[in-house]
Motif scaffolding. Structure first.
Motif, short mmCIF file in Angstrom:
data_model
loop_
_atom_site.label_atom_id
_atom_site.label_comp_id
_atom_site.label_asym_id
_atom_site.label_seq_id
_atom_site.Cartn_x
_atom_site.Cartn_y
_atom_site.Cartn_z
N SER A 61 -21.86 16.67 0.05
CA SER A 61 -21.58 15.68 -0.98
C SER A 61 -21.03 16.33 -2.25
O SER A 61 -21.26 17.51 -2.51
CB SER A 61 -22.83 14.88 -1.32
OG SER A 61 -23.70 15.64 -2.11
N GLN A 62 -20.33 15.53 -3.01
CA GLN A 62 -19.76 15.97 -4.29
C GLN A 62 -20.50 15.32 -5.46
O GLN A 62 -19.93 15.17 -6.54
CB GLN A 62 -18.27 15.60 -4.34
CG GLN A 62 -17.45 16.21 -3.23
CD GLN A 62 -17.35 17.72 -3.36
OE1 GLN A 62 -17.25 18.27 -4.45
NE2 GLN A 62 -17.40 18.40 -2.23
N SER A 71 -23.23 14.69 -8.54
CA SER A 71 -23.76 15.51 -9.63
C SER A 71 -25.18 15.96 -9.26
O SER A 71 -25.80 15.40 -8.34
CB SER A 71 -23.82 14.70 -10.92
OG SER A 71 -24.80 13.67 -10.82
N GLU A 72 -25.67 16.93 -9.96
CA GLU A 72 -27.02 17.44 -9.67
C GLU A 72 -28.08 16.35 -9.88
O GLU A 72 -29.04 16.27 -9.13
CB GLU A 72 -27.32 18.67 -10.54
CG GLU A 72 -26.52 19.90 -10.15
CD GLU A 72 -26.70 20.31 -8.69
OE1 GLU A 72 -27.86 20.35 -8.20
OE2 GLU A 72 -25.68 20.57 -8.03
N ASP A 73 -27.88 15.52 -10.90
CA ASP A 73 -28.82 14.41 -11.14
C ASP A 73 -28.82 13.43 -9.98
O ASP A 73 -29.88 12.98 -9.53
CB ASP A 73 -28.48 13.67 -12.43
CG ASP A 73 -28.86 14.45 -13.68
OD1 ASP A 73 -29.66 15.40 -13.57
OD2 ASP A 73 -28.35 14.11 -14.76
N ASP A 74 -27.63 13.09 -9.50
CA ASP A 74 -27.53 12.15 -8.38
C ASP A 74 -28.10 12.77 -7.10
O ASP A 74 -28.75 12.08 -6.31
CB ASP A 74 -26.09 11.70 -8.17
CG ASP A 74 -25.61 10.76 -9.26
OD1 ASP A 74 -26.47 10.14 -9.94
OD2 ASP A 74 -24.38 10.65 -9.45
N LYS A 75 -27.87 14.05 -6.89
CA LYS A 75 -28.45 14.73 -5.72
C LYS A 75 -29.97 14.72 -5.79
O LYS A 75 -30.64 14.53 -4.78
CB LYS A 75 -27.96 16.18 -5.63
CG LYS A 75 -26.55 16.31 -5.12
CD LYS A 75 -26.15 17.77 -4.97
CE LYS A 75 -24.73 17.91 -4.49
NZ LYS A 75 -24.33 19.31 -4.31
N ALA A 76 -30.51 14.88 -6.99
CA ALA A 76 -31.96 14.85 -7.16
C ALA A 76 -32.52 13.48 -6.83
O ALA A 76 -33.58 13.36 -6.19
CB ALA A 76 -32.34 15.25 -8.59
N LYS A 77 -31.80 12.42 -7.23
CA LYS A 77 -32.23 11.06 -6.91
C LYS A 77 -32.20 10.81 -5.40
O LYS A 77 -33.10 10.19 -4.85
CB LYS A 77 -31.36 10.04 -7.63
CG LYS A 77 -31.56 10.02 -9.13
CD LYS A 77 -30.58 9.10 -9.82
CE LYS A 77 -30.70 9.23 -11.33
NZ LYS A 77 -29.67 8.47 -12.05
#
Length: 79
Positions: free
Chosen positions: A37-38, A40-46
């Motif tokens: 995935s591309q 953001s780190e915040d979205d990956k954390a979610k």
């Protein structure tokens, strides 16, 4: 009335089994999509939070809830 209760109980048992088998494959799909995935780190954390929640729900026998959490993670990944 007795037949209705037996039928209802059978449906609960059968649908639980369907969800139970779906959870591990959904976890795998989330993991595979997350690896490429591309986001953001915040979205990956979610997404990881939803993934881990889904796995925990599966382990606790809450398969319908697990499927819902894992599908939310996949949606966040654009799947």
């Amino acid at each position: 009335m007795k037949r209705l209760l037996i039928t209802g109980a059978a449906l609960v048992v059968l649908t639980t089994g369907v969800y139970a088998g779906q959870c591990p494959s959904l976890v795998q799909k989330v993991d595979e999509a997350l690896a490429t995935s591309q986001l953001s780190e915040d979205d990956k954390a979610k997404v990881m939070e939803l993934r881990n929640q889904g796995e925990a729900q599966h382990n606790a026998g809450q398969h319908a809830e697990s499927v819902a959490s894992l599908n939310m993670a996949l949606e966040a990944l654009g799947q």
